[in-house]
Every structure is written in C-alpha cells, then in structure tokens.
Write an enzyme that holds these catalytic residues in place. Structure first.
Site, mmCIF file in Angstrom:
data_model
loop_
_atom_site.group_PDB
_atom_site.id
_atom_site.type_symbol
_atom_site.label_atom_id
_atom_site.label_comp_id
_atom_site.label_asym_id
_atom_site.label_seq_id
_atom_site.Cartn_x
_atom_site.Cartn_y
_atom_site.Cartn_z
ATOM 1 N N LYS A 75 3.394 10.631 30.166
ATOM 2 C CA LYS A 75 2.750 9.333 30.345
ATOM 3 C C LYS A 75 3.516 8.439 31.317
ATOM 4 C CE LYS A 75 -0.668 9.379 27.173
ATOM 5 N NZ LYS A 75 -2.061 9.013 27.416
ATOM 6 N N ASP A 123 -0.776 4.687 21.659
ATOM 7 C CA ASP A 123 -0.223 5.403 20.513
ATOM 8 C C ASP A 123 1.299 5.415 20.585
ATOM 9 O OD1 ASP A 123 -2.445 6.268 18.971
ATOM 10 O OD2 ASP A 123 -2.914 7.786 20.464
#
Length: 395
Positions: A75, A123
C-alpha cells in the site's frame, strides 16, 4: 470455492482509461517518482524451490512487499503516490505552469501543500501510505478507521501526524463517512476504492502498484505462467492483471484472484457478472482484505484481465503465515502478515485440488508468481498467529 471468469468482456482489451492508467508509460512515471523517495529500494524477489517441488510446479517466485518504503506493505506505493501527484497538480494549477516531482520540496510547493488536507478510510495499510505521503509534502491527513482496526495499526498511522477518526461499523461504512466529511470540509479524498463519479484518484492509487510488476518482470528469467493475487476491493489484483495484460498481451499469465471466504465480494461479483455488495458476516483474520463491496474501477479491469476467482478459509491464511515463517528445505524465511500470504494460500489450495489444478493447467512446467502484500504490520497479532516467530513490525 473456485469460479472461472465467464464475463462477456473476459480477455477483451482494457477500457482506454484503464489502459492509460496501468500502461507502460504510467508505470515508468511511477518508478520515476519513486526515484525521488529517500528510502526507495526494490523489494526482494524470492524463489520457493522446495514448496514448488512439493506442489509439483516448475517454480514459485514471490515479491516481498513487507520491505516497501518503510511501511511494511504494498500500500506504500499507492496512497502516497496519489497524494504527491495531487499536490503537484494543484501547484501547477495555482502557479500556472507545469510542476515536476523534482520541485516537491521547494518552498512554493510546500506552501501550497500545507493548505491541503487528504482524507481516506483504511483497514490500516492504505491509511499509513496516505498519512506518510501527506507528511512528506507537508500536507495534513485525516484518516478514518472502523471498529475492527487494531490499536497497533491506528498508532502506526498516527505517528505520521495524521488526525485519527474512529467510525462505528465496517470498512465500507468508514469509506462512506470519510467521503461525506471530506466533502463537507473541502478535503481531498484519496480512496483505494471507487464508486460512481469517483474513479480518477483510485486509479492513481492503482497506478502506484504497477511498480511491483515492473520490478518483478525485470527480476524473473521468464514471465510467469500463473499469478495468484489477493484482493480486498480489488486494487492490487487489477493493477497486476491489467499491467500484465498490456505488457504481455496474448502471452500474459493466467491470473487468479484470491479472497477470504468471509469477505468474497469479487468472487460474488464475478458470479453475478456485475458489482455486488455482500452482507457483512463474521470478521475474517485476513483483516486487510475484509471488504464487502468491490471497487468499480478494479472490477472493470478484472472482468477483462482476471481468469479465475477463488476463496480461502481462515485456517489457510494462518497456515501459510506459519509455512513461510518455518519453510522447508532451502526456502527463505518470509514474514507475512494476516493478509500477506493469501495469494500463496490460494495457490496451495488450487494445487491440491485435482479439478482446479487441471482447469488452470498447473503442472511441472508452471512458473507461478505471488505477492506477499504485507509483513508483520500488526506485531501483536502476528505473534498470536505465528507463535515463537514474532519479529518487530517493518516500519
């Protein structure tokens, strides 16, 4: 569960906007941007020879994104890249001239960035990337986290100076809340999922992920014949499948998308033939993949470029974490977080099922590529799931 892609668009060329987003020129630009990051280094490409022999395959190679840009996750490539791109675009607009990434730390650009706030839901890992990107350019970040995000993951984001906002409910509800508050306050939403009317920025996030395949293809002697890649909303899977379709064309590998059985929104979307929001059920240990509605941009790509969709169970995810921590033969030790080895878990499941193995053409000549998408980004959870093998998080 396993499902072959039967969508009418399967194997058709990507939509022009997606081909531009995930193509060679865009990926080259991503790597150019990475060249201006102080802590940039290509992540390791490792061979799992013993596991390949055990599964009756020619080769298994994995890309270990646990070392990416100090954040321990793939990410790191997406959110921060989008933030930097958006700052440069705003600076170009205000200054009336093109502004390049080489100017990012200049006083004029910093002054513009300081007036900007970037918001997202997460998340855990995407929020760290957005927060890191904002800190790099001197902007502000507001990160929305749902009830299931651990305190350790919240702390890992907050250390970049981000404002942390707790939201009751699921990831999807935090996405909606982040978008609502950002619109109200004039912030810029940098989401890794997309919805009607909001596609370009998630596309930039996906664009950042193309660096993984660029590095992998340079490092492999031959392109893979199969790729197993995990998915939450589908961003990483779409970036991988889409880029490979563009670069390799008819020689592209068979791409299988792997999800938790408890959060299989893309699997159900593939079966339905259109985007499906699934019901929220029991939480999955694969916390970074616990998403119940696919990204529209990601699905548009995967409908064309993914060949199969499958699910794995909770035990599969934990077993692969432990297998990587205690490998057989001369295979390297690899630290994979709860969601990090899910693509590999899918491969192991597929190779053990005669019907799936035959359908996918997995055999002794197969060259399989997987991505370890995160390291031990939640060290306490890792220690619970992989006893006596609990390294500090890669930060």
């Amino acid at each position: 569960m396993f499902y072959l892609n039967r969508h009418p668009d399967h194997q058709k060329p990507l939509a022009p906007v997606d081909a531009e987003t995930l193509g060679v020129a865009a990926a080259t630009e991503v790597e150019r941007f990475l060249g201006f990051r102080d802590n940039h280094a290509e992540t390791p490409l490792r061979a799992l020879d013993a596991l390949a022999t055990e599964l009756g395959l020619g080769a298994i190679h994995l890309k270990d994104e646990g070392f990416r840009l100090g954040l321990g996750s793939f990410k790191a490539l997406g959110g921060s890249y989008a933030v930097i791109r958006l700052v440069l675009e705003e600076a170009s607009r205000r200054l009336g001239r093109p502004v390049d990434v080489a100017e990012l730390q200049g006083p004029e650009i910093r002054a513009i960035a300081q007036a900007m706030t970037f918001a997202c839901a997460t998340d855990g890992n995407h929020g760290r990337s957005v927060a890191q990107g904002a800190a790099l350019v001197g902007a502000k970040a507001a990160i929305f986290v749902h009830a299931g995000v651990s305190d350790a993951r919240v702390a890992a984001i907050a250390r970049f100076g981000a404002e942390m906002i707790r939201v009751e409910g699921t990831y999807d509800e935090s996405v909606a809340e982040a978008a609502r508050v950002a619109a109200e306050k004039g912030w810029t939403t940098v989401s890794d999922t997309s919805w009607p009317g909001y596609e370009r920025i998630p596309g930039l996030v996906m664009q950042g992920y193309t660096a993984i395949m660029r590095e992998a293809l340079r490092g492999l002697d031959q392109p893979p014949t199969h790729v197993f890649v995990q998915a939450g909303v589908g961003g990483i899977a779409a970036a991988v499948a889409g880029h490979l379709a563009i670069v390799l064309g008819d020689a592209r590998p068979t791409v299988v998308v792997v999800e938790p059985a408890r959060a299989a929104c893309l699997f159900e979307t593939a079966k339905a033939g259109h985007p499906v929001k699934i019901a929220h059920g029991e939480p999955t240990v694969m916390a970074m993949l616990e998403c119940y509605e696919p990204s529209l941009v990601a699905w548009r790509v995967l409908a064309r470029a993914a060949d199969g969709f499958m699910t794995v169970d909770e035990d599969d995810a934990v077993a692969v974490m432990n297998r990587l921590a205690r490998p057989a033969g001369n295979d390297p030790v690899v630290v994979a977080g709860e969601s990090g080895g899910v693509g590999l878990a899918g491969l192991i499941r597929a190779a053990a099922d005669p019907a799936i193995r035959t359908t996918l053409g997995l055999d002794a000549k197969s060259r399989v590529f997987v991505i370890i998408t995160e390291g031990a980004t939640d060290p306490e959870r890792y220690a619970q799931l992989v006893p006596a093998r609990s390294p500090a998080a890669r930060t």
